[in-house]
Structures are given as structure tokens and as C-alpha cells.
Design an enzyme around this catalytic site. Structure first.
Site, short mmCIF file in Angstrom:
data_model
loop_
_atom_site.label_atom_id
_atom_site.label_comp_id
_atom_site.label_asym_id
_atom_site.label_seq_id
_atom_site.Cartn_x
_atom_site.Cartn_y
_atom_site.Cartn_z
N LYS A 169 13.28 -2.52 -8.00
CA LYS A 169 13.68 -1.49 -6.78
C LYS A 169 13.94 -2.27 -5.80
O LYS A 169 14.86 -2.23 -4.92
CB LYS A 169 12.59 -0.74 -6.31
CG LYS A 169 12.49 0.04 -4.84
CD LYS A 169 13.46 1.07 -4.82
CE LYS A 169 13.34 1.89 -3.67
NZ LYS A 169 13.01 0.96 -2.45
N HIS A 188 4.44 2.04 -7.81
CA HIS A 188 3.35 0.93 -8.12
C HIS A 188 2.43 0.98 -9.41
O HIS A 188 1.97 -0.09 -9.85
CB HIS A 188 2.14 1.03 -6.66
CG HIS A 188 3.21 0.89 -5.44
ND1 HIS A 188 3.21 1.78 -4.64
CD2 HIS A 188 3.73 -0.33 -4.81
CE1 HIS A 188 3.94 1.23 -3.42
NE2 HIS A 188 4.09 0.03 -3.87
N SER A 238 7.39 4.06 -0.55
CA SER A 238 6.27 4.48 0.07
C SER A 238 7.04 5.02 1.54
O SER A 238 6.58 5.86 2.27
CB SER A 238 5.57 3.14 0.73
OG SER A 238 4.89 2.56 -0.24
N GLY A 250 8.84 -5.03 -8.66
CA GLY A 250 9.73 -4.09 -9.20
C GLY A 250 11.24 -4.29 -8.86
O GLY A 250 11.49 -5.12 -7.70
N LEU A 303 0.54 3.54 -1.93
CA LEU A 303 0.89 3.51 -3.41
C LEU A 303 1.29 4.94 -4.07
O LEU A 303 0.88 5.91 -3.70
CB LEU A 303 -0.48 2.90 -4.50
CG LEU A 303 -0.99 1.53 -4.09
CD1 LEU A 303 -2.22 1.27 -4.81
CD2 LEU A 303 -0.13 0.44 -3.70
N HIS A 304 2.30 4.64 -4.91
CA HIS A 304 2.96 5.67 -5.59
C HIS A 304 3.36 5.43 -7.13
O HIS A 304 2.65 4.28 -7.60
CB HIS A 304 4.02 6.31 -4.97
CG HIS A 304 5.15 4.94 -4.84
ND1 HIS A 304 5.74 4.46 -5.64
CD2 HIS A 304 5.56 4.43 -3.42
CE1 HIS A 304 6.40 3.25 -5.10
NE2 HIS A 304 6.47 3.34 -3.78
N VAL A 333 11.15 2.98 -10.76
CA VAL A 333 10.61 4.41 -11.05
C VAL A 333 11.47 5.13 -9.99
O VAL A 333 11.24 4.89 -8.88
CB VAL A 333 9.02 4.28 -10.90
CG1 VAL A 333 8.43 5.78 -11.16
CG2 VAL A 333 8.66 3.45 -11.88
N GLY A 386 0.57 -1.08 0.00
CA GLY A 386 -0.16 0.19 0.01
C GLY A 386 0.96 1.25 -0.02
O GLY A 386 2.06 1.26 -0.31
P1 AMP Z 1 5.89 -2.57 -1.36
O1 AMP Z 1 4.71 -1.72 -1.47
O2 AMP Z 1 6.99 -1.17 -1.02
O3 AMP Z 1 6.05 -3.81 -0.86
O4 AMP Z 1 6.37 -2.60 -3.17
C1 AMP Z 1 5.25 -3.33 -3.95
C2 AMP Z 1 6.17 -3.61 -5.19
O5 AMP Z 1 6.24 -2.51 -5.75
C3 AMP Z 1 7.48 -4.24 -5.14
O6 AMP Z 1 7.43 -5.34 -6.14
C4 AMP Z 1 8.37 -3.12 -5.24
O7 AMP Z 1 9.45 -3.70 -5.64
C5 AMP Z 1 7.54 -2.55 -6.12
N1 AMP Z 1 8.09 -0.98 -6.33
C6 AMP Z 1 7.96 -0.13 -5.11
N2 AMP Z 1 8.92 1.04 -5.42
C7 AMP Z 1 8.98 1.01 -6.56
C8 AMP Z 1 9.77 1.58 -7.52
N3 AMP Z 1 10.24 2.94 -7.34
N4 AMP Z 1 9.91 1.30 -8.88
C9 AMP Z 1 9.46 0.32 -9.22
N5 AMP Z 1 8.89 -0.72 -8.26
C10 AMP Z 1 8.72 -0.45 -7.06
#
Ligand code: AMP
Length: 301
Positions: A149, A37, A186, A147, A33-34, A176, A31
Site C-alpha cells: 500500500k 495490518h 487508518s 505493505g 490497526l485494520h 488489502v 496503530g
Molecule cells: P501504517 O500504520 O499506516 O504506518 O502502516 C503500517 C504498515 O501496514 C505499513 O507497512 C503499511 O504499508 C501497511 N499497510 C497499511 N495499510 C495497508 C493495506 N491496506 N494493505 C496492506 N498493507 C497495509
């Protein structure tokens, strides 16, 4: 709002029935989300007819001294993002719905889960893989999107799919970034304006490493270029800088040639940030041979 919100596994089963026929892609998230996401969701649409986003701050992947309690929880805003991005179902269960109180069995990320990021966050990758496997079982997607990331997480998920014969396509999305290079996260919401400036050192350091490799630096020199920037940066406490094999997360040998994954983790104030970049380490050029490359080890050229 058209997106269906499933707050428990029973809701999810009904929602999946409503979606009906067609390929399904799952985007697992915690969550808040940016843009990062959103980019995963957009790619998910290219791989499926229906996109399911899970929003779950997974207690299993947080250590006792980590930020589980203060992790941003913004479900209403997340639902608005998912609605804008034409997500079919948002699965946002509670921990009590997802985990049995007497839960005993989980996934082990193996050795890969204990090195680099795993050395600083014991049990983290086991927790990630356990929830990802459960989500894959509950949603039964054809594809799941992650991601780059979280590079080590992506590798661990790919390993789990290979080692446990999971029938799902893993799709990766490049990191990203904000216009100034900061990787979207996040956790950036924790940063004060001054800390946000300091946090730019991570992407700057990675860029220095990529540039060093492009100008012929070997693995130790690439690492030194990254370290140099981070050590000189104000307000940045480095957990690690690593240059690893992108398949195994093991450190690259000093004389290694080819693709490497540069990984950094650092704390800025009370916020822990990670970032990474891919580098290409060229074969060493010989000082006495301005025209060319050194012969490959054991080669005759
Ligand atoms: P999170 O909500 O941080 O657990 O991330 C959920 C998914 O979004 C994971 O697969 C992360 O690698 C991906 N994600 C988070 N930030 C980025 C970003 N800046 N660029 C690409 N994918 C991302």
C-alpha cells in the site's frame, strides 16, 4: 490477554527475553490497526516463530502542516487486535523513549526520498527510515513485514537494507482493500460517508490505468486514463499521478515497456490518501501489422 505490552525500550528487552528462542518477525505500524495490518501480522507468522508489532506514531515522518496531532491513537483496540492475532509483543514506546532530546543523526532516503511522494512530503522518507532502522536495532528481527500500500516506503526500506547491509528479510504484503476497492488505511477514519464515496475515485482510476495497459496503451496513455477519472471525480484534489520504474521510482519513459508502478495521491476533504497498482506496459503493436508486435528496438525480427 496474552500479548506482552512493552511501553519503553527497557520493557522491550525484557519482553524479548520472555519470548525466548526462535525467529522473530517485526511488523512496524502507527496503530489504528485494520484488516491491512492484520494481513501483515498473519504473513509475519509464516516467516517467524514470534511476531512483534510496533505501534508508534512517528513524529519524524510528519511535516509541520500534516496530521500528526489528529492521527488516530487507539492503543486498547490495537492490543485487542494483536491479542487475537497471536502477537507475542506489542512495542508501543513514547517519542521521548525512542528519541534522545538532542538527537542529531538520522537516515537519509537519498534521491528516492525526494521524488513523487517525497516531493510532497519533504523529509518524510528520512523520518520513516530513521524509525525503521531504530526499530530493527531494538527488536533485532529476522524478518520485517511492510505493505505494498505504501509502495515508495517499501522501496525505500528495501534500498536501506541493501545500501546499509542490514541483515533482515523484508517481506511485502499486497494492498488489502474494502469490497468496493478502497484501500484500507487508518486515515479512512477521517472520511465522512460522502467523502468515502468520493475516495473510491482513486482505486477506480488505478483500475482504469491497469485496464488501459492491458489493452495495449503506452505509458502516456495509461497516465491519461488515470488522470481522466480523477479529474472528473467530485471532491478529489490530485497531488500527483505517476507511472514509475518499480525499482527506482523514476518516471517511466514514454516508450517504456514492462512493469510499471502507478502511484496516486489525492486529497478528499482534509484527508490525504495514497494508492498504487502495478501495470504491465506491452510493446507497441504496429498499425500495419495486425498479427504481431513491433520488433524490439535494434532487433532484426
Ligand atoms: P501504517 O500504520 O499506516 O504506518 O502502516 C503500517 C504498515 O501496514 C505499513 O507497512 C503499511 O504499508 C501497511 N499497510 C497499511 N495499510 C495497508 C493495506 N491496506 N494493505 C496492506 N498493507 C497495509
Amino acid at each position: 490477554m496474552d500479548v506482552i505490552v512493552a511501553r519503553d525500550r527497557a520493557d522491550l528487552a525484557k519482553a524479548m527475553d520472555v519470548l525466548g528462542e526462535g525467529r522473530v518477525a517485526l511488523v512496524p505500524t502507527m496503530g489504528a490497526l485494520h484488516e491491512g495490518h492484520r494481513s501483515l501480522i498473519r504473513l509475519a507468522h509464516e516467516h517467524a516463530d514470534h511476531v512483534v508489532v510496533s505501534v508508534f506514531v512517528n513524529p519524524l515522518q510528519f511535516g509541520p502542516d500534516e496530521d500528526f496531532a489528529r492521527y488516530p491513537r487507539t492503543l486498547d483496540a490495537d492490543l485487542a487486535v494483536c491479542d487475537e492475532e497471536n502477537v507475542g509483543v506489542v512495542f508501543a514506546p513514547s517519542a521521548d523513549d525512542l528519541y534522545l532530546p538532542d538527537r542529531q543523526v538520522g537516515v537519509s532516503a537519498g534521491h528516492m526520498g525526494t521524488i513523487v511522494e517525497g516531493a510532497f512530503r519533504p523529509g518524510h522518507f528520512d523520518g520513516v527510515l530513521t524509525v525503521v532502522l531504530k526499530l530493527l536495532h531494538l527488536v533485532r528481527p529476522d524478518a520485517a513485514v511492510f505493505g505494498a500500500k505504501d509502495a515508495q516506503q517499501l522501496l525505500a526500506v528495501r534500498r536501506m537494507v541493501a545500501d546499509l547491509d542490514l541483515d533482515v528479510e523484508i517481506v511485502a504484503v499486497p494492498t488489502v482493500r474494502e469490497a468496493d476497492g478502497l484501500a484500507r488505511s487508518s486515515r479512512n477514519a477521517y472520511l465522512s460517508p460522502a467523502e468515502r464515496d468520493e475516495a473510491l475515485a482513486l482505486s477506480r482510476a488505478l483500475r482504469a490505468g491497469v485496464d488501459a495497459a492491458a489493452s495495449g496503451a503506452d505509458a502516456p496513455a495509461v497516465l491519461a486514463a488515470v488522470r481522466g477519472i480523477l479529474d472528473a471525480a467530485d471532491g478529489v484534489e490530485v497531488d500527483y499521478v505517476a507511472l514509475v520504474d518499480p525499482a527506482t521510482v523514476e518516471d517511466l519513459a514514454p516508450g517504456a515497456v514492462g512493469s510499471g508502478l502507478l502511484l496516486v495521491a489525492a486529497r478528499v476533504g482534509t484527508t490525504r490518501l495514497i494508492d498504487n497498482a502495478t501495470v504491465e506496459i506491452a510493446p507497441a503493436t504496429r498499425a500495419d501489422d495486425p498479427a504481431g508486435r513491433a520488433p524490439a528496438p535494434g532487433g532484426t525480427a
